[in-house]
Design an enzyme around this catalytic site. Sequence first.
Site, PDB file in Angstrom:
ATOM      1  CE  LYS A  13      -5.006  23.102 -16.643  1.00  0.00           C
ATOM      2  NZ  LYS A  13      -4.547  21.740 -16.974  1.00  0.00           N
ATOM      3  NE  ARG A  88      -4.534  24.714 -23.094  1.00  0.00           N
ATOM      4  CZ  ARG A  88      -5.426  24.168 -22.260  1.00  0.00           C
ATOM      5  NH1 ARG A  88      -6.310  24.910 -21.654  1.00  0.00           N
ATOM      6  NH2 ARG A  88      -5.408  22.875 -22.036  1.00  0.00           N
ATOM      7  NE  ARG A 127     -10.670  14.543 -17.185  1.00  0.00           N
ATOM      8  CZ  ARG A 127     -10.071  15.675 -17.525  1.00  0.00           C
ATOM      9  NH1 ARG A 127      -9.910  16.641 -16.651  1.00  0.00           N
ATOM     10  NH2 ARG A 127      -9.597  15.819 -18.742  1.00  0.00           N
ATOM     11  NE  ARG A 161     -11.949  16.996 -21.331  1.00  0.00           N
ATOM     12  CZ  ARG A 161     -11.045  17.822 -20.808  1.00  0.00           C
ATOM     13  NH1 ARG A 161     -11.213  18.311 -19.575  1.00  0.00           N
ATOM     14  NH2 ARG A 161      -9.980  18.183 -21.474  1.00  0.00           N
ATOM     15  NE  ARG A 172      -6.047  17.060 -23.380  1.00  0.00           N
ATOM     16  CZ  ARG A 172      -6.771  16.417 -22.460  1.00  0.00           C
ATOM     17  NH1 ARG A 172      -7.232  15.196 -22.707  1.00  0.00           N
ATOM     18  NH2 ARG A 172      -7.044  16.983 -21.307  1.00  0.00           N
TER      19      ARG A 172
HETATM   20  P1  AP5 Z   1      -8.450  17.803 -13.355  1.00  0.00           P
HETATM   21  O1  AP5 Z   1      -8.579  18.671 -12.159  1.00  0.00           O
HETATM   22  O2  AP5 Z   1      -9.655  17.596 -14.207  1.00  0.00           O
HETATM   23  O3  AP5 Z   1      -7.185  18.260 -14.216  1.00  0.00           O
HETATM   24  P2  AP5 Z   1      -6.987  19.506 -15.166  1.00  0.00           P
HETATM   25  O4  AP5 Z   1      -5.622  20.024 -14.935  1.00  0.00           O
HETATM   26  O5  AP5 Z   1      -8.129  20.474 -15.010  1.00  0.00           O
HETATM   27  O6  AP5 Z   1      -7.030  18.735 -16.548  1.00  0.00           O
HETATM   28  P3  AP5 Z   1      -7.780  19.039 -17.914  1.00  0.00           P
HETATM   29  O7  AP5 Z   1      -7.683  17.782 -18.718  1.00  0.00           O
HETATM   30  O8  AP5 Z   1      -9.148  19.570 -17.690  1.00  0.00           O
HETATM   31  O9  AP5 Z   1      -6.857  20.128 -18.480  1.00  0.00           O
HETATM   32  P4  AP5 Z   1      -6.642  20.515 -19.932  1.00  0.00           P
HETATM   33  O10 AP5 Z   1      -5.792  21.710 -19.747  1.00  0.00           O
HETATM   34  O11 AP5 Z   1      -6.088  19.506 -20.855  1.00  0.00           O
HETATM   35  O12 AP5 Z   1      -8.133  20.683 -20.470  1.00  0.00           O
HETATM   36  P5  AP5 Z   1      -9.000  21.955 -20.820  1.00  0.00           P
HETATM   37  O13 AP5 Z   1     -10.384  21.606 -20.570  1.00  0.00           O
HETATM   38  O14 AP5 Z   1      -8.420  23.184 -20.225  1.00  0.00           O
HETATM   39  O15 AP5 Z   1      -7.910  16.383 -12.866  1.00  0.00           O
HETATM   40  C1  AP5 Z   1      -7.762  15.300 -13.779  1.00  0.00           C
HETATM   41  C2  AP5 Z   1      -8.121  13.970 -13.072  1.00  0.00           C
HETATM   42  O16 AP5 Z   1      -7.161  13.729 -12.042  1.00  0.00           O
HETATM   43  C3  AP5 Z   1      -9.494  13.998 -12.380  1.00  0.00           C
HETATM   44  O17 AP5 Z   1     -10.064  12.737 -12.522  1.00  0.00           O
HETATM   45  C4  AP5 Z   1      -9.161  14.296 -10.909  1.00  0.00           C
HETATM   46  O18 AP5 Z   1     -10.093  13.706 -10.026  1.00  0.00           O
HETATM   47  C5  AP5 Z   1      -7.785  13.672 -10.760  1.00  0.00           C
HETATM   48  N1  AP5 Z   1      -6.940  14.427  -9.841  1.00  0.00           N
HETATM   49  C6  AP5 Z   1      -6.843  15.785  -9.716  1.00  0.00           C
HETATM   50  N2  AP5 Z   1      -5.928  16.112  -8.775  1.00  0.00           N
HETATM   51  C7  AP5 Z   1      -5.425  14.939  -8.316  1.00  0.00           C
HETATM   52  C8  AP5 Z   1      -4.435  14.610  -7.345  1.00  0.00           C
HETATM   53  N3  AP5 Z   1      -3.782  15.555  -6.661  1.00  0.00           N
HETATM   54  N4  AP5 Z   1      -4.167  13.305  -7.130  1.00  0.00           N
HETATM   55  C9  AP5 Z   1      -4.851  12.334  -7.829  1.00  0.00           C
HETATM   56  N5  AP5 Z   1      -5.809  12.580  -8.747  1.00  0.00           N
HETATM   57  C10 AP5 Z   1      -6.080  13.870  -9.003  1.00  0.00           C
HETATM   58  O19 AP5 Z   1      -8.735  22.079 -22.404  1.00  0.00           O
HETATM   59  C11 AP5 Z   1      -9.248  21.124 -23.312  1.00  0.00           C
HETATM   60  C12 AP5 Z   1      -8.981  21.585 -24.740  1.00  0.00           C
HETATM   61  O20 AP5 Z   1      -9.666  22.837 -24.981  1.00  0.00           O
HETATM   62  C13 AP5 Z   1      -7.509  21.891 -25.077  1.00  0.00           C
HETATM   63  O21 AP5 Z   1      -6.808  20.722 -25.454  1.00  0.00           O
HETATM   64  C14 AP5 Z   1      -7.671  22.905 -26.229  1.00  0.00           C
HETATM   65  O22 AP5 Z   1      -8.003  22.248 -27.432  1.00  0.00           O
HETATM   66  C15 AP5 Z   1      -8.894  23.721 -25.801  1.00  0.00           C
HETATM   67  N6  AP5 Z   1      -8.524  24.902 -24.993  1.00  0.00           N
HETATM   68  C16 AP5 Z   1      -8.868  25.131 -23.677  1.00  0.00           C
HETATM   69  N7  AP5 Z   1      -8.361  26.297 -23.249  1.00  0.00           N
HETATM   70  C17 AP5 Z   1      -7.669  26.817 -24.314  1.00  0.00           C
HETATM   71  C18 AP5 Z   1      -6.889  27.995 -24.477  1.00  0.00           C
HETATM   72  N8  AP5 Z   1      -6.704  28.862 -23.455  1.00  0.00           N
HETATM   73  N9  AP5 Z   1      -6.303  28.203 -25.678  1.00  0.00           N
HETATM   74  C19 AP5 Z   1      -6.487  27.355 -26.719  1.00  0.00           C
HETATM   75  N10 AP5 Z   1      -7.204  26.203 -26.624  1.00  0.00           N
HETATM   76  C20 AP5 Z   1      -7.786  25.937 -25.416  1.00  0.00           C
END
Ligand code: AP5
Length: 218
Positions: A13, A88, A127, A161, A172
């Site tokens: 994402k 979410r 990552r 992270r 997660r």
């Molecule tokens: P990346 O693009 O970073 O993936 P992502 O989907 O953004 O993953 P996140 O881990 O950031 O998502 P998340 O939803 O768990 O975390 P968030 O920060 O929102 O890609 C990942 C890796 O893969 C990278 O190394 C990239 O290079 C590689 N990659 C990407 N595409 C690829 C491909 N096609 N092929 C190969 N490699 C690829 O949330 C973190 C925490 O915050 C949550 O757990 C929660 O506690 C809190 N939080 C955040 N938002 C909310 C909300 N709305 N409500 C409640 N709690 C929340």
Amino acid sequence: MNLILMGPPGAGKGTQAKILEEKHGFKQLSTGDMLRAAIAAGSEVGLKAKAIMDRGDLVSDDVIIGIVSDLMDRPDVKKGVIFDGFPRTTAQAEALDKMLSGKGQKLNAVIEMKVDDEALVARIAGRYTCAKCGQGYNDNYAKPKVTGVCDNCGGTEFIRRPDDNEKTMRDRLAVYNKQTAPLVSYYKAKGNLHVIDGMANIADVTAATESVLSKLKG
Ligand code: AP5
């Protein structure tokens, strides 16, 4: 154009949101990045969120909806928003509907990125980012050209992270499947869900996303 990129942790994402932001001028709104900034700033929200995020749970709907609602009033979101990691929960999705309709706007599309669980775990475990400029890297897919030196800024310190370890990652994923995956039906019923193959390489995932966007414009 208002777009949701939906998918489990590691689906890509953030990667795709940054590409779309650069190309189209839409604003990436990542609730995860905002919470990490709040933790780094030592704010009250950050202090409360840290333990929750470290164990892979969701921060409360009230806090998240408040953060997003404040940001939707900023001038730099006028061209459109790419919601990354939000909504979410059903409560967050309903709040977003209200926020957009209150501004006379609509949600143009929800793009669900599908990726196998084991690939997600490998992506997340690999990552890391440059501590100086935030450039993202991956042990398995995208290493710096010179080992230990950031391609972008020459920095030599890298960070991971705290929630990017296999145990928390599996927690997660379970939280995603229980609390967020039901939103697929929510958006399907509204007729704006588009499903793409997130297992493809980054360029092909971008092409699939662009194809959805061009149909919306056409
Ligand atoms: P990346 O693009 O970073 O993936 P992502 O989907 O953004 O993953 P996140 O881990 O950031 O998502 P998340 O939803 O768990 O975390 P968030 O920060 O929102 O890609 C990942 C890796 O893969 C990278 O190394 C990239 O290079 C590689 N990659 C990407 N595409 C690829 C491909 N096609 N092929 C190969 N490699 C690829 O949330 C973190 C925490 O915050 C949550 O757990 C929660 O506690 C809190 N939080 C955040 N938002 C909310 C909300 N709305 N409500 C409640 N709690 C929340």
